[in-house]
Design a protein around this motif. Sequence first.
Motif, short mmCIF file in Angstrom:
data_model
loop_
_atom_site.label_atom_id
_atom_site.label_comp_id
_atom_site.label_asym_id
_atom_site.label_seq_id
_atom_site.Cartn_x
_atom_site.Cartn_y
_atom_site.Cartn_z
N MET A 145 6.85 16.67 -6.22
CA MET A 145 8.17 16.55 -6.85
C MET A 145 8.11 15.59 -8.03
SD MET A 145 10.38 16.51 -3.30
CE MET A 145 11.96 16.08 -4.03
N LYS A 146 7.41 14.47 -7.88
CA LYS A 146 7.28 13.51 -8.98
C LYS A 146 6.50 14.11 -10.14
CE LYS A 146 7.99 9.05 -6.76
NZ LYS A 146 7.54 7.65 -6.69
N ASP A 147 5.48 14.90 -9.82
CA ASP A 147 4.71 15.55 -10.88
C ASP A 147 5.60 16.52 -11.68
OD1 ASP A 147 2.46 14.18 -10.14
OD2 ASP A 147 1.62 15.82 -8.93
N ILE B 197 10.97 15.56 -10.55
CA ILE B 197 12.11 15.78 -9.65
C ILE B 197 12.28 14.54 -8.78
CG2 ILE B 197 13.03 17.20 -7.78
CD1 ILE B 197 11.34 19.50 -8.86
N THR B 198 13.48 14.01 -8.73
CA THR B 198 13.75 12.81 -7.94
C THR B 198 14.11 13.19 -6.51
OG1 THR B 198 14.64 11.75 -9.92
CG2 THR B 198 15.16 10.73 -7.81
N PHE B 199 13.43 12.59 -5.55
CA PHE B 199 13.67 12.92 -4.14
C PHE B 199 15.12 12.66 -3.76
CE2 PHE B 199 13.86 11.60 0.34
CZ PHE B 199 13.38 12.75 0.95
N GLN B 200 15.73 11.67 -4.32
CA GLN B 200 17.10 11.31 -3.98
C GLN B 200 18.06 12.48 -4.15
OE1 GLN B 200 18.54 8.09 -6.37
NE2 GLN B 200 20.65 8.20 -5.57
N TYR B 201 17.79 13.34 -5.13
CA TYR B 201 18.71 14.44 -5.43
C TYR B 201 18.21 15.78 -4.88
CZ TYR B 201 20.57 10.97 -8.60
OH TYR B 201 21.11 9.82 -9.13
N SER B 202 17.20 15.75 -4.07
CA SER B 202 16.70 16.99 -3.47
C SER B 202 17.58 17.38 -2.29
CB SER B 202 15.26 16.80 -2.99
OG SER B 202 15.20 15.86 -1.93
N GLN C 87 0.83 -1.20 0.00
CA GLN C 87 0.00 0.00 0.00
C GLN C 87 0.87 1.25 0.00
OE1 GLN C 87 -3.28 0.16 -0.24
NE2 GLN C 87 -3.38 2.40 -0.07
N ASP C 88 1.91 1.29 0.85
CA ASP C 88 2.77 2.46 0.95
C ASP C 88 3.61 2.66 -0.30
OD1 ASP C 88 1.84 3.08 3.44
OD2 ASP C 88 3.41 1.99 4.51
N ASN C 89 3.93 1.57 -0.98
CA ASN C 89 4.81 1.67 -2.14
C ASN C 89 4.10 2.20 -3.39
OD1 ASN C 89 7.10 0.84 -0.81
ND2 ASN C 89 6.75 -1.33 -1.27
N LEU C 90 2.79 2.45 -3.29
CA LEU C 90 2.11 3.10 -4.41
C LEU C 90 2.72 4.47 -4.64
CD1 LEU C 90 -1.60 2.12 -3.60
CD2 LEU C 90 -0.06 1.08 -5.28
N LEU C 91 3.25 5.09 -3.58
CA LEU C 91 4.01 6.32 -3.70
C LEU C 91 5.25 6.11 -2.86
CD1 LEU C 91 4.28 9.25 -4.64
CD2 LEU C 91 3.07 9.94 -2.56
N ASN C 92 6.38 5.92 -3.53
CA ASN C 92 7.58 5.50 -2.83
C ASN C 92 8.78 6.30 -3.34
OD1 ASN C 92 10.13 3.58 -2.76
ND2 ASN C 92 8.75 2.92 -1.13
N CYS C 93 9.67 6.63 -2.39
CA CYS C 93 10.84 7.45 -2.76
C CYS C 93 11.94 6.63 -3.42
CB CYS C 93 11.39 8.14 -1.52
SG CYS C 93 10.25 9.33 -0.79
#
Length: 418
Positions: free
Chosen positions: A381-383, A386-391, A342-348
């Motif tokens: 950020m995904k919209d 933008i990748t969270f990893q590089y924020s 469920q949580d991985n539907l939106l995952n970093c």
Amino acid sequence: MMCGRLLPLLVSSVLLFTGCTSSASTHGTFINPLSGSCRKSKIKYRGTSSTDDDDVMTGNKCLVDIPYERRKQIEIRHPKLAKRIFSQEANIRQTEEWFYTYLGISPSQKKAFYKKLPESNHGRSTIERLGRYRLHQWFKFFLRRDNVGLNAKQLRKMVISRPQLLSYKLSNIEATTKFFREELGLSNDELISILQSYPSVLMYSIDNRLRPTVAFLRNEVLCTNERVKRICISYPNVFSHSLEKTLLPKLTFFKELGLKRSEVSQVVARFAPTLWLSEENLKSKLDFLADSLGMHNFELRIVVLSYPQILGLGIESNMAPKMRFFLKPEEIDDDNPDASLQDNLLNCGLSKGELKDFVLYQPALLAYSLEGRLKPRVAQMKDSNITFQYSPRNIMSYTDKKFQAWLASQTITWSLAE
């Protein structure tokens, strides 16, 4: 005008109210204030010990019952008031009615009040036993600005929260407030703050609990006077914990974690509950971080020093869902696969090492609301590709305005380093 102002004070100062049914008195003896001679008054008094059949007030309750000598003093000093108070026609409310009206306690609040007074008849006997005079003195102490300075709302909240305080000697309460003012240097507003959040502090012994706890914070934890003061204001329930069973053993725990005494002072000043959370509770949080992110002891020490509040977060209710949100699915060691899906539907999509870097830079990352801040910002950020990893590592600490400004400035699929 003078008569109207003195009446409530006089009544509250000298009258003891009872709830028992009693007969009225005979005509009372009235003292002439000029000559001092005694003469029979034509006023019918209630509350004396003798009765005549002709004067019995059947069906009425005896609301005034005071010694003859005290009543005589009132008649000498305030003859007009005495007529109003002691006559059968006097309209005097019973103590309980006065008590609830004085404090403005609603019917629903009465129920909460009764539940905390395990007395017969739903706690009513306690109010009657204390009497109006004692209660009036108690209220006056807390309401007067040169004593405590509560307003009516604050007094009502304190009484409803801890009605047992009404039974404590006023002299003991006065000594406790003096302790907080003189030995801790609290202002009226700071004392009021403590009493609103934890009124039970007034019930502790100064010599057996309050003063030893303050000495522990100063001498063992090495807190400055200002830090001690701030801890007592923010966490007055520190006084509810045993020095020998809870507080002192926690110093050994911090030492095993590798913290110096000065660092313990820093941790306690920022999050005092570390002193009374159980060692089992604290160790479970540290073990979870070590297992989930591969942290070593020195890294756990950094996290605790930087953000000790992390030790107050629940594992299943708080940290575990965030791990599922931040980490790649294959990086998650989870006994709840349905929750992970469920949580991985939106995952970093971070690795353990990457998330560990984020947490070491800003441990408060794990404290932000998952639904209120983390998910909405990552979705935006995904919209924007933008990748969270590089924020920026502290992206979640930005205010909404600053975050939106940063988001608008990004024109490529990765963020610019600050």
